[in-house]
Design a protein around this motif. Structure first.
Motif, PDB file in Angstrom:
ATOM      1  N   MET A   1      -1.838  -2.792  -3.712  1.00  0.00           N
ATOM      2  CA  MET A   1      -1.128  -1.878  -2.815  1.00  0.00           C
ATOM      3  C   MET A   1      -0.551  -2.635  -1.618  1.00  0.00           C
ATOM      4  SD  MET A   1      -3.537   1.476  -3.087  1.00  0.00           S
ATOM      5  CE  MET A   1      -2.589   2.481  -1.976  1.00  0.00           C
ATOM      6  N   ALA A   2      -1.298  -3.612  -1.112  1.00  0.00           N
ATOM      7  CA  ALA A   2      -0.774  -4.423  -0.016  1.00  0.00           C
ATOM      8  C   ALA A   2       0.448  -5.215  -0.477  1.00  0.00           C
ATOM      9  CB  ALA A   2      -1.858  -5.362   0.509  1.00  0.00           C
TER      10      ALA A   2
ATOM     11  N   ILE B  67       2.547  -4.333  -2.862  1.00  0.00           N
ATOM     12  CA  ILE B  67       3.645  -3.382  -3.011  1.00  0.00           C
ATOM     13  C   ILE B  67       4.249  -3.058  -1.654  1.00  0.00           C
ATOM     14  CG2 ILE B  67       4.170  -0.968  -3.589  1.00  0.00           C
ATOM     15  CD1 ILE B  67       2.218  -1.278  -5.947  1.00  0.00           C
ATOM     16  N   GLN B  68       3.395  -2.842  -0.655  1.00  0.00           N
ATOM     17  CA  GLN B  68       3.907  -2.548   0.689  1.00  0.00           C
ATOM     18  C   GLN B  68       4.706  -3.732   1.245  1.00  0.00           C
ATOM     19  OE1 GLN B  68       3.896   0.342   2.291  1.00  0.00           O
ATOM     20  NE2 GLN B  68       2.910   1.209   0.494  1.00  0.00           N
ATOM     21  N   TYR B  69       4.217  -4.927   0.999  1.00  0.00           N
ATOM     22  CA  TYR B  69       4.925  -6.122   1.473  1.00  0.00           C
ATOM     23  C   TYR B  69       6.296  -6.229   0.819  1.00  0.00           C
ATOM     24  CZ  TYR B  69       6.180 -10.993   2.123  1.00  0.00           C
ATOM     25  OH  TYR B  69       6.848 -12.144   2.424  1.00  0.00           O
TER      26      TYR B  69
ATOM     27  N   ALA C  10       8.028  -3.844  -0.567  1.00  0.00           N
ATOM     28  CA  ALA C  10       8.865  -2.725  -0.134  1.00  0.00           C
ATOM     29  C   ALA C  10       9.445  -2.989   1.255  1.00  0.00           C
ATOM     30  CB  ALA C  10       8.063  -1.428  -0.149  1.00  0.00           C
ATOM     31  N   SER C  11       8.656  -3.626   2.125  1.00  0.00           N
ATOM     32  CA  SER C  11       9.156  -3.922   3.472  1.00  0.00           C
ATOM     33  C   SER C  11      10.252  -4.990   3.449  1.00  0.00           C
ATOM     34  CB  SER C  11       8.010  -4.378   4.378  1.00  0.00           C
ATOM     35  OG  SER C  11       7.568  -5.676   4.013  1.00  0.00           O
ATOM     36  N   LYS C  12      10.278  -5.806   2.407  1.00  0.00           N
ATOM     37  CA  LYS C  12      11.319  -6.832   2.269  1.00  0.00           C
ATOM     38  C   LYS C  12      12.587  -6.262   1.629  1.00  0.00           C
ATOM     39  CE  LYS C  12       9.095 -10.338   3.856  1.00  0.00           C
ATOM     40  NZ  LYS C  12       9.471 -10.911   5.113  1.00  0.00           N
TER      41      LYS C  12
ATOM     42  N   THR D  28      14.264  -3.204  -4.006  1.00  0.00           N
ATOM     43  CA  THR D  28      14.443  -1.841  -4.524  1.00  0.00           C
ATOM     44  C   THR D  28      14.208  -1.749  -6.020  1.00  0.00           C
ATOM     45  OG1 THR D  28      16.804  -2.238  -4.839  1.00  0.00           O
ATOM     46  CG2 THR D  28      16.108  -1.257  -2.726  1.00  0.00           C
TER      47      THR D  28
END
Length: 168
Positions: free
Chosen positions: A112-113, A115-117, A119-121, A124
């Protein structure tokens, strides 16, 4: 599709006096290529996942075997005071399943971390995390722990209590 493409092209040319200022594109080949790429990516992830589960299972088996060899005297004492072979097996299987469970939880948190990383970059082209995926991951981790602990637990249950009590 090609017949309709020609009909549409003739209709638009007739309406615009024969001047061609447009292009009709057929995206079927591009869609097929994209689907083939996605399928290849899916198989790659499945193979990597299978290798990771196999490696995790081997790790759990090694940890369980090391635990058994470091607790031989405890096993002998438990057997001497009345624990059955099934009791010994259940103990080590449950320990390995808990190891798999906590490893699965740690894997989910790291995933999950990640994925969040990503997504923040702004990546898409990622798959969305579905509600059932963490449960499937934990189930796979616990099942891996169970399967990897059967042999070591069986070996622990076969220990002779008298020999185990003599072990130093």
């Amino acid at each position: 599709i090609n017949a309709y493409k020609r009909k549409i092209q003739k209709l638009i040319e007739a309406r615009h006096g024969g001047r061609i200022r447009f292009e009709i594109k057929d995206y079927r080949e591009m869609i097929k290529e994209k689907l083939a790429d996605k399928a290849r990516d899916m198989y790659t992830v499945l193979i990597i996942g299978a290798i990771a589960i196999l490696a995790g299972g081997i790790g759990i088996m090694n940890v369980t075997l090391a635990t058994i060899y470091s607790r031989i005297k405890e096993i002998g004492i438990r057997r001497a005071i009345g624990a059955t072979r099934a009791d010994i097996m259940v103990q080590f299987i449950i320990e390995a399943m808990l190891l798999g469970f906590f490893g699965g939880v740690a894997g989910i948190l790291v995933g999950m971390a990640g994925i969040q990383y990503l997504a923040s970059k702004g990546d898409t082209d990622m798959m969305l995390l579905q509600w059932w995926m963490p449960f499937a991951a934990i189930t796979a981790a616990v099942l891996t722990g169970f399967l990897a602990s059967i042999y070591p637990a069986y070996q622990a249950s076969k220990l002779d209590p008298i020999e185990a009590l003599r072990y130093e």
